[in-house]
Design a protein around this motif. Structure first.
Motif, PDB file in Angstrom:
ATOM      1  N   GLU A 109       0.638  -1.145   0.058  1.00 18.51           N
ATOM      2  CA  GLU A 109      -0.008  -0.128   0.256  1.00 18.51           C
ATOM      3  C   GLU A 109       0.826   1.165   0.117  1.00 18.51           C
ATOM      4  N   PHE A 166      -6.150  -4.859 -11.485  1.00 16.18           N
ATOM      5  CA  PHE A 166      -7.049  -3.785 -11.961  1.00 16.18           C
ATOM      6  C   PHE A 166      -8.518  -3.948 -11.497  1.00 16.18           C
ATOM      7  N   PHE A 167      -8.953  -4.965 -11.792  1.00 22.02           N
ATOM      8  CA  PHE A 167     -10.307  -5.032 -11.808  1.00 22.02           C
ATOM      9  C   PHE A 167     -11.056  -5.895 -10.831  1.00 22.02           C
ATOM     10  N   LEU A 219     -18.158  -6.365  -8.884  1.00 25.81           N
ATOM     11  CA  LEU A 219     -17.858  -7.159 -10.183  1.00 25.81           C
ATOM     12  C   LEU A 219     -17.877  -8.613  -9.724  1.00 25.81           C
ATOM     13  N   ARG A 261       4.316  -2.771  -7.517  1.00 22.98           N
ATOM     14  CA  ARG A 261       4.388  -1.627  -6.850  1.00 22.98           C
ATOM     15  C   ARG A 261       5.701  -1.077  -6.283  1.00 22.98           C
ATOM     16  N   LEU A 321     -15.122 -12.036 -14.477  1.00 24.40           N
ATOM     17  CA  LEU A 321     -13.950 -11.509 -14.433  1.00 24.40           C
ATOM     18  C   LEU A 321     -12.982 -12.644 -15.163  1.00 24.40           C
ATOM     19  N   ASP A 372      -9.721  -0.769  -7.066  1.00 26.29           N
ATOM     20  CA  ASP A 372      -9.385   0.252  -8.115  1.00 26.29           C
ATOM     21  C   ASP A 372     -10.707   0.950  -8.464  1.00 26.29           C
ATOM     22  N   PHE A 380      -2.787  -7.814 -15.154  1.00 31.17           N
ATOM     23  CA  PHE A 380      -3.521  -6.583 -14.892  1.00 31.17           C
ATOM     24  C   PHE A 380      -5.053  -6.717 -14.854  1.00 31.17           C
ATOM     25  N   ASP A 414     -11.151   3.885  -9.611  1.00 30.89           N
ATOM     26  CA  ASP A 414     -11.031   4.497 -10.964  1.00 30.89           C
ATOM     27  C   ASP A 414     -11.312   3.671 -12.227  1.00 30.89           C
ATOM     28  N   LEU A 415     -11.010   2.406 -12.037  1.00 33.91           N
ATOM     29  CA  LEU A 415     -10.973   1.615 -13.262  1.00 33.91           C
ATOM     30  C   LEU A 415     -12.247   0.654 -12.954  1.00 33.91           C
TER      31      LEU A 415
END
Lengths: 199, 199
Positions: free
Chosen positions: A28, A167-168, A180, A112, A185, A172, A163, A174-175
């Motif tokens: 983080e 990401f999903f 979900l 990261r 996925l 996130d 990713f 944002d994305l």
DNA sequence: GTCTATAGACGGATAGAC
DNA sequence: GTCTATCCGTCTATAGAC
């Protein structure tokens, strides 16, 4: 305030709790920006206690990455034994997804903290071990002499797994605005990755 | 040993040289693992000199990221004005590649220092500004209500540009054994990205 | 196994001379 | 614009009591 993220106050394996908390904070906030004092505070112990379980800060990282890399290595060995072809490529992508899924927090950490982990351990690259493995896996999939186009496609197939999942699958906003379905996925990621690996 | 990476010993704009050297070291070793002393030494000056040109270490990062983000913002504004459709999606991917190509060193820095840059500047996220922009660009490409499959495909189209370029255009002996033709890479990346964005 | 206390190093940042 | 000198904070790591 000795309440931990996992909820229990005592009794569980301390070593494992240190690993969990450290991994979370490293992913983080970054490895360098997370002090042992901060980790200790979250666990309701002192820094010195950490040194009973681990001989250094780097050693904590090493402890939670080695399992992940072992799994990765087994997977590569397995992949080498598969007969070349579309079916094997699909199977490799699928098994790769399993690993990323289970080790997603470790993967996030590595992703990261790339710059920090490079050249740690005095250049022996004990931690910057993702890339070589990743490259090896691609070689297994397409052979060492594949053309650039095939190589980039295979790379993107595996990165779709990485990713697509990172990401999903969670953090996130944002994305991914809406919550979900993990099964959906998974299906989507596999389909896209397969279309890249087996054009 | 006051020889710089760019070769000149004096006369050029010192501020710009600091930016270059800092960016290179931050990308290679990590922001936290690179001290101002080290940057100063490479330039043949002292730490104090850096503070004449920049008010803090973070400020150096800010200085070389702001141009990059401005370009990105202009590009998003431009993309919003394009009529929806395959041709526009291709144009967006192509222009995105131009930006990544020119700002590849900044991009490498951001990519490898994600955890460190998160929450810098006291949570105002002055530097963790890549993700929101990336997400905005995807929304422009596919609209806010696109299904998951379309969204993941568009995401991977742009990431093909990022990673196609970063992995294959230079420093990665693991992934690219032979020297490689930039024009060919560009063509391959565009073709794959387009096939993802316009299935 | 966990604590207190502290060593020892290094970092970012500033003051003030030139 | 660059230097010397220094302040002050924080960090990793260790010694030794309980």
């Amino acid at each position: 305030m000795s309440e931990t993220a996992t909820g229990h106050t005592r009794g569980g394996d301390t070593r494992a709790r240190i690993q969990q908390v450290a991994l979370g904070l490293f992913a983080e906030q970054g490895y360098e920006r997370t002090s042992l004092r901060e980790i200790a505070e979250r666990l309701g112990v002192t820094k010195a206690a950490l040194y009973y379980h681990f001989k250094s800060k780097e050693d904590i990282v090493f402890s939670f990455t080695e399992d992940y890399f072992s799994e990765f290595d087994e997977m590569i060995a397995w992949a080498r034994e598969q007969p070349p072809g579309p079916a094997s490529r699909y199977a490799i992508v699928e098994r790769y997804l399993d690993i990323v899924e289970r080790g997603s927090e470790v993967f996030r950490f590595l992703e990261r903290n790339q710059a920090t982990m490079r050249g740690i351990d005095g250049g022996k690259h004990r931690f910057e071990q993702f890339r070589p493995r990743f490259a090896a896996l691609i070689d297994v999939m397409i052979g060492p002499d594949a053309d650039l186009r095939t190589r980039v496609r295979a790379t993107m197939a595996l990165l779709t797994v990485n990713f697509g999942w990172i990401f999903f699958s969670r953090d996130d906003p944002d994305l991914v605005p809406d919550p979900l379905d993990p099964a959906e996925l998974r299906a989507v990621v596999l389909e896209i990755a397969n279309s890249l690996a087996n054009p």
